[in-house]
Design a protein around this motif. Structure first.
Motif, short mmCIF file in Angstrom:
data_model
loop_
_atom_site.label_atom_id
_atom_site.label_comp_id
_atom_site.label_asym_id
_atom_site.label_seq_id
_atom_site.Cartn_x
_atom_site.Cartn_y
_atom_site.Cartn_z
N GLU A 122 -0.87 6.02 4.64
CA GLU A 122 -0.16 6.07 3.35
C GLU A 122 -0.54 7.37 2.63
OE1 GLU A 122 0.66 3.46 -0.70
OE2 GLU A 122 -1.08 2.98 0.55
N TYR A 132 -4.63 10.72 -1.00
CA TYR A 132 -4.01 11.05 -2.28
C TYR A 132 -4.10 12.56 -2.51
CZ TYR A 132 -4.59 6.04 -2.70
OH TYR A 132 -4.54 4.69 -2.44
N VAL A 162 8.48 5.62 0.62
CA VAL A 162 7.92 4.30 0.42
C VAL A 162 9.00 3.24 0.24
CG1 VAL A 162 7.70 4.56 -2.10
CG2 VAL A 162 6.13 3.04 -0.86
N SER A 164 2.62 16.27 1.90
CA SER A 164 3.74 15.35 1.74
C SER A 164 4.60 15.75 0.54
CB SER A 164 3.24 13.92 1.55
OG SER A 164 4.33 13.05 1.29
N MET A 177 6.67 13.54 -0.83
CA MET A 177 6.96 12.32 -1.60
C MET A 177 5.94 11.24 -1.25
SD MET A 177 10.41 11.00 0.30
CE MET A 177 11.29 12.37 -0.43
N ASP A 178 5.94 10.19 -2.05
CA ASP A 178 5.11 9.03 -1.74
C ASP A 178 5.71 8.30 -0.53
OD1 ASP A 178 3.64 9.64 -3.98
OD2 ASP A 178 4.56 8.10 -5.24
N GLY A 179 4.83 7.87 0.40
CA GLY A 179 5.33 7.18 1.57
C GLY A 179 4.26 7.04 2.64
N TYR A 180 4.70 7.09 3.90
CA TYR A 180 3.77 6.93 5.02
C TYR A 180 3.96 8.08 6.00
CZ TYR A 180 2.76 2.28 3.29
OH TYR A 180 2.36 1.22 2.50
N ARG A 187 -5.52 5.98 3.78
CA ARG A 187 -4.72 6.34 2.61
C ARG A 187 -5.24 7.67 2.06
NH1 ARG A 187 -2.16 1.55 2.13
NH2 ARG A 187 -3.38 -0.26 2.83
N ALA A 199 0.32 10.12 -0.83
CA ALA A 199 0.95 10.37 -2.12
C ALA A 199 1.63 11.74 -2.08
CB ALA A 199 -0.09 10.33 -3.23
N THR A 200 2.51 11.98 -3.03
CA THR A 200 3.16 13.29 -3.12
C THR A 200 2.11 14.38 -3.27
OG1 THR A 200 5.09 12.30 -4.19
CG2 THR A 200 4.82 14.68 -4.42
#
Length: 652
Positions: free
Chosen positions: A107, A91, A124, A61, A63-66, A89, A109-110
């Motif tokens: 979900e 990370y 997000v 990913s 960026m942070d998001g879904y 989720r 994380a970057t």
């Protein structure tokens, strides 16, 4: 003719230098060594390097998001969100492998791995999650906000090429590719020493006729900047045996030997004869360039000896054009070209038929392009050279280039556009003011006297000038000269007053010109075009009228009238050294050099600003704050004072 004197009988073109050297020594990399990647900044790669892993090694990913299947959210809008079930989720650093189905999201994380078969990430800020249900308010396309595995490079792909100079970003690339060690070309070892009886080390006290050896440090820095290893071998006196011993030692230890000084055709210059005693000895003695012409190159035991001229500008010019290409070739570097721009030449410049003339310039940026001001000075003026932005070349076959011509200017490394260009008179108080502005803006300060400053305004290179010119008919300052020279569309900003007077050695009793003439004191004058010279000549003309003799006769009676220097400090220094007895300067100089002072008059030091330059933030700041700047910096300065006119602006 004395056989020790060698005139340059065979000057060669720059283009011939490398081919001539390669008749004797092949200019190829000296060797290869393997070093850790993290220790390789600035080195030259000696092999192509392939990636040891794929990058990225997984889809991640950005960026942070879904993480979602993009097809699931193609109907998502701000007023009509799509709902998805959050099933996990992940990370950054997580090793979990999750899969999702249509209607689901994870979900992330970057930098976190993307679950299969998700193909996009919704930022997000375009989502709202509650009870493991996320509302998505924005569509995303396939591949949006994800870094797909092996999309940067693949294992086995060549990622950095032979001959590349290693930079911080390349180090990051190599480490990311799993590369720990690389092969680079060996650095060139360069032994450097200066020759001359007049040279002293920096921590030694200078006697009259002596200077510090700055050249060896200058060349050492040039070598270091370009990847070589400089070795400073100190100062060698003008002694044949001492020079020979040092050369023998350096030939044993280094790949290139650089001598500085002793390369011209003077009787005391020994370098040429000594280098020529080796085999094959001197192969080049003199180049068709100016400055830098008195350069010699010799070969001894397969080692290259580059004998550079002693004057700093000539030395650095030859080093850049001759020594540097040799170093780069010996360590596998690519021979890059200096950045260049087109600029309009503001003044005509003469060439030297038969030699390429390298002309330094100062640049100014205008709406329609660049202006180039030829800044001519002799080869010993290293302080002036530091103000230069670049240079252009007058070909050997041309007698000169006219003003107004578009020329190709080569930029020196580190060139930055100037926010303010000050051309004008040198003054300690003006310098303090300009230095305060320089703390915030890029200010170039060029001292060339009051008249020189006005001419620089007229031809367009300068934004701001400092002047103090007395009109011999009216006794007023500055305005008449601005009009006489034809400087239009400027502001005259009234500055401050400075006390001028006779500055002389302690113990002398000088009340005026009469004492200087009758007692035969040695006089030191200021340069033509300076405000102080104008004041001096006004005094002499008045004295001539009083005595009913001609101005020329008066000047003949003054010992040293034609002996000129360019700054107040030059006057004070020459008197303090005992070279002369008296001169005209501001009171501050008498205080600085512990000399006596007899007042002549207070003069007006003003600033002239090009109206067009008011569009520049730094110039506008100067104009709006000049009175406060003067008041802040005048404190404690002997012989300076503000007066009622200080800060007043006159439109001219």
């Amino acid at each position: 003719m004395d056989q020790s004197r060698r005139i340059y009988r065979e000057l060669i073109d720059l283009e011939e230098v490398i081919p001539r050297i390669e008749r004797y020594v092949k200019l190829a990399p000296l060797g290869i060594e393997e070093i850790p990647v993290y220790f390789s900044t600035g080195r030259i790669l000696a092999e192509n390097v392939k990636a040891k892993i794929n990058l990225p090694p997984y889809t991640r990913s950005l960026m942070d998001g879904y993480a979602v299947i993009s097809d699931d959210v193609k109907m998502a809008y701000e007023d009509s969100p799509v709902k998805l079930k959050v099933v996990g989720r992940i990370y950054a650093g997580s090793c979990r492998m999750i899969t999702i189905n249509n209607g689901e999201a994870v979900e992330v994380a970057t930098g976190a791995p993307i679950p299969y078969p998700a193909d996009a990430v919704v930022p997000v800020e375009y989502t709202d999650e509650e009870n493991n249900i996320v509302k998505v308010y924005k569509r995303v396309a396939p591949g949006e906000n994800v870094d797909i595995l092996a999309s940067d490079f693949v294992r086995g792909e060549t990622i950095v090429y032979k001959g590349t100079k290693i930079t911080s970003s390349i180090i990051a690339t190599l480490i990311s590719a799993g590369v720990k060690r690389i092969k680079v070309y060996t650095k060139v070892r360069v032994g450097i020493f200066s020759i001359g009886n007049e040279l002293k080390y920096l921590d030694e006290v200078l006697n009259y006729g002596e200077i510090y050896d700055s050249n060896s440090y200058m060349i050492s820095s040039l070598v270091y900047e370009n990847g070589g290893i400089p070795y400073l071998e100190g100062i060698v006196r003008d002694d044949e045996e001492e020079i020979r011993r040092k050369l023998d030692e350096c030939i044993r230890k280094y790949d290139i030997i650089v001598t500085i000084g002793g390369t011209s055709s003077g009787l005391e210059d020994l370098t040429y004869r000594i280098i020529d005693s080796y085999k094959p000895g001197i192969i080049i003695h003199g180049l068709k360039i100016k400055p830098g012409g008195p350069t010699a190159i010799g070969i001894a035991d397969g080692k290259i000896i580059v004998a550079l001229p002693g004057f700093p500008i000539s030395c650095l010019t030859a080093a850049n054009l001759v020594l540097l290409p040799i170093i780069l070739r010996l360590q596998g570097s690519k021979i890059g070209k200096l950045k260049n721009i087109n600029a309009r030449l503001l003044l005509p410049v003469k060439g030297f038929v038969g030699k390429k003339r390298i002309v330094p310039v100062i640049l100014a940026k205008e709406e329609n392009g660049y202006l180039a001001y030829p800044y001519i000075f002799h080869s010993g003026s290293i302080g002036k050279f530091s103000k230069v932005d670049g240079f252009f070349i007058i070909p050997a076959e041309l007698e000169g280039i006219k003003s107004g011509k578009i020329i190709n200017v080569y930029l020196y490394p580190g060139y930055e556009e100037n926010d303010v260009l000050y051309f004008g008179s040198h003054c300690p108080l003006a310098e303090k003011i300009l230095l305060e502005i320089k703390n915030t803006y890029n200010v170039k300060i060029v001292y060339m006297g009051s008249l020189g400053g006005l001419r620089a305004l007229k031809n367009g290179i300068s934004d701001l000038s400092g002047i103090h010119l007395i009109d011999e008919e009216t006794g007023s300052y500055n305005v008449s000269f601005i009009r006489k020279i034809g400087v239009d569309n400027v502001l005259l900003i009234k500055g401050y007053r400075r006390e001028q007077g006779f500055v002389y050695r302690k113990g002398l009793n000088i009340d005026g010109l009469e004492d200087i003439i009758k007692k035969g004191y040695r006089f030191i004058n200021r340069n033509k075009g300076s405000g102080t010279r104008t004041l001096t000549d006004v005094l002499l003309k008045r004295y001539a009228v009083e005595k009913d003799i001609s101005f020329q006769e008066i000047t003949r009676k003054i010992k040293g009238y034609n002996f000129e220097v360019k700054t107040h400090d030059s006057v004070g220094l020459a008197i303090s050294q005992g070279l002369v007895d008296v001169g005209v300067a501001i009171r501050y100089i008498a205080y600085k050099y512990n000399l006596d002072f007899t007042p002549i008059a207070f003069e007006e030091f003003d600033f002239v600003v090009k109206r067009k330059s008011l569009s520049k933030i730094a110039v506008k700041y100067f104009v709006e704050n000049i009175r406060n700047l003067i008041l802040n910096h005048i404190k404690g300065m002997e012989g300076f004072e503000v007066y009622g006119e200080t800060g007043r602006i006159i439109n001219l």
